[in-house]
Scaffold this motif. Structure first.
Motif, PDB file in Angstrom:
ATOM      1  N   ASP A  67     -44.530 -28.036 -23.425  1.00 44.16           N
ATOM      2  CA  ASP A  67     -43.501 -27.215 -22.778  1.00 44.16           C
ATOM      3  C   ASP A  67     -42.808 -27.997 -21.668  1.00 44.16           C
ATOM      4  OD1 ASP A  67     -44.193 -25.135 -24.449  1.00 44.16           O
ATOM      5  OD2 ASP A  67     -45.300 -24.011 -22.914  1.00 44.16           O
ATOM      6  N   GLU A  68     -43.582 -28.749 -20.897  1.00 46.55           N
ATOM      7  CA  GLU A  68     -43.025 -29.547 -19.802  1.00 46.55           C
ATOM      8  C   GLU A  68     -42.096 -30.636 -20.348  1.00 46.55           C
ATOM      9  OE1 GLU A  68     -42.146 -31.011 -16.079  1.00 46.55           O
ATOM     10  OE2 GLU A  68     -43.163 -29.141 -16.585  1.00 46.55           O
ATOM     11  N   LEU A  69     -42.491 -31.280 -21.435  1.00 50.81           N
ATOM     12  CA  LEU A  69     -41.631 -32.309 -22.039  1.00 50.81           C
ATOM     13  C   LEU A  69     -40.317 -31.702 -22.527  1.00 50.81           C
ATOM     14  CD1 LEU A  69     -44.176 -34.457 -24.085  1.00 50.81           C
ATOM     15  CD2 LEU A  69     -43.085 -35.020 -21.902  1.00 50.81           C
ATOM     16  N   ARG A  70     -40.391 -30.542 -23.133  1.00 52.32           N
ATOM     17  CA  ARG A  70     -39.175 -29.871 -23.602  1.00 52.32           C
ATOM     18  C   ARG A  70     -38.277 -29.490 -22.427  1.00 52.32           C
ATOM     19  NH1 ARG A  70     -42.442 -26.276 -27.809  1.00 52.32           N
ATOM     20  NH2 ARG A  70     -42.506 -27.771 -29.516  1.00 52.32           N
ATOM     21  N   ARG A  71     -38.903 -29.011 -21.365  1.00 55.73           N
ATOM     22  CA  ARG A  71     -38.145 -28.621 -20.177  1.00 55.73           C
ATOM     23  C   ARG A  71     -37.436 -29.833 -19.582  1.00 55.73           C
ATOM     24  NH1 ARG A  71     -42.289 -26.554 -17.382  1.00 55.73           N
ATOM     25  NH2 ARG A  71     -42.362 -24.795 -18.773  1.00 55.73           N
ATOM     26  N   ARG A  72     -38.092 -30.987 -19.596  1.00 55.72           N
ATOM     27  CA  ARG A  72     -37.485 -32.206 -19.049  1.00 55.72           C
ATOM     28  C   ARG A  72     -36.279 -32.663 -19.849  1.00 55.72           C
ATOM     29  NH1 ARG A  72     -42.270 -36.352 -18.075  1.00 55.72           N
ATOM     30  NH2 ARG A  72     -43.655 -34.896 -17.061  1.00 55.72           N
ATOM     31  N   LYS A  73     -36.305 -32.439 -21.162  1.00 55.79           N
ATOM     32  CA  LYS A  73     -35.160 -32.816 -21.985  1.00 55.79           C
ATOM     33  C   LYS A  73     -33.937 -31.996 -21.611  1.00 55.79           C
ATOM     34  CE  LYS A  73     -37.495 -34.601 -26.042  1.00 55.79           C
ATOM     35  NZ  LYS A  73     -37.787 -34.421 -27.460  1.00 55.79           N
ATOM     36  N   VAL A  74     -34.166 -30.742 -21.290  1.00 62.96           N
ATOM     37  CA  VAL A  74     -33.069 -29.863 -20.909  1.00 62.96           C
ATOM     38  C   VAL A  74     -32.638 -30.132 -19.474  1.00 62.96           C
ATOM     39  CG1 VAL A  74     -32.419 -27.452 -20.515  1.00 62.96           C
ATOM     40  CG2 VAL A  74     -33.780 -28.075 -22.517  1.00 62.96           C
ATOM     41  N   ARG A  75     -33.617 -30.326 -18.603  1.00 62.22           N
ATOM     42  CA  ARG A  75     -33.346 -30.530 -17.181  1.00 62.22           C
ATOM     43  C   ARG A  75     -34.162 -31.741 -16.713  1.00 62.22           C
ATOM     44  NH1 ARG A  75     -35.603 -25.714 -14.226  1.00 62.22           N
ATOM     45  NH2 ARG A  75     -37.331 -26.726 -15.164  1.00 62.22           N
ATOM     46  N   PRO A  76     -33.603 -32.945 -16.773  1.00 61.09           N
ATOM     47  CA  PRO A  76     -34.337 -34.152 -16.396  1.00 61.09           C
ATOM     48  C   PRO A  76     -34.876 -34.084 -14.970  1.00 61.09           C
ATOM     49  CG  PRO A  76     -32.232 -34.703 -17.372  1.00 61.09           C
ATOM     50  CD  PRO A  76     -32.240 -33.224 -17.170  1.00 61.09           C
ATOM     51  N   ASP A  77     -36.065 -34.663 -14.792  1.00 61.85           N
ATOM     52  CA  ASP A  77     -36.709 -34.700 -13.480  1.00 61.85           C
ATOM     53  C   ASP A  77     -36.038 -35.754 -12.616  1.00 61.85           C
ATOM     54  OD1 ASP A  77     -38.471 -34.424 -11.379  1.00 61.85           O
ATOM     55  OD2 ASP A  77     -40.061 -35.601 -12.323  1.00 61.85           O
TER      56      ASP A  77
END
Length: 168
Positions: A67-77
């Motif tokens: 889930d965290e990896l998917r979230r990063r694709k949408v909103r980069p850290d």
């Protein structure tokens, strides 16, 4: 503290090791473990009493990571500046430090499925069946990923091409 909570508490060191190996960052690993524990403790009815608690927890942790990896694709850290190395109680000698650095670099070059399988079997000592439950793939796939991952690690760690095997 309930019996389930004490059993979950006993699994925290393994969860932290696995989270750290996945993320490569101590702070992010702690966040992953915390999210995993929150999910597990909020939904204890989802654990089947006859099931493997360790595999259930590692599955939750893996899903939180995905889930965290998917979230990063949408909103980069944008916090990539904080990649500091943990301080150790006693500093390893130079050769140990180089070996750890080389192993971490080699692990980072593995395909994510292979890295995950190598870490669960090698670092956490899980059985093939447990890894199959955690990753949601058949045991044969776990064995294949582990073999390919180990071969690739050996190739990367020894700085050359893997020996060609001849079948007669």
């Amino acid at each position: 503290m309930t019996m389930l909570e004490s059993q979950i508490e006993a699994e925290i060191p393994g969860l932290r090791r696995y989270a750290r190996a996945l993320s490569g960052n101590a702070a992010q690993a702690d966040d992953l473990v915390q999210d995993c524990l929150e999910r597990a403790l909020a939904r204890p009815a989802l654990w089947r009493r006859e099931g493997n608690l360790r595999a259930w927890l590692f599955t939750i942790l893996r899903n939180v990571w995905i889930d965290e990896l998917r979230r990063r694709k949408v909103r980069p850290d944008m916090n990539g500046m904080d990649e500091s190395v943990d301080t150790m109680a006693s500093a390893p000698n130079q050769m140990d430090r180089l070996a750890v650095r080389d192993m971490a670099a080699a692990l980072a070059q593995l395909a994510p499925e292979q890295r995950e399988t190598v870490l669960l079997v090698g670092l956490e000592g899980m059985s093939y069946a447990e890894v199959a439950v955690v990753t949601g793939v058949p045991v044969g796939t776990v064995m294949s990923r582990l073999k390919r991952g180990r071969d690739r690690l050996a190739q990367l760690m020894h700085g050359g091409e893997a020996a060609i095997r001849r079948v007669k």
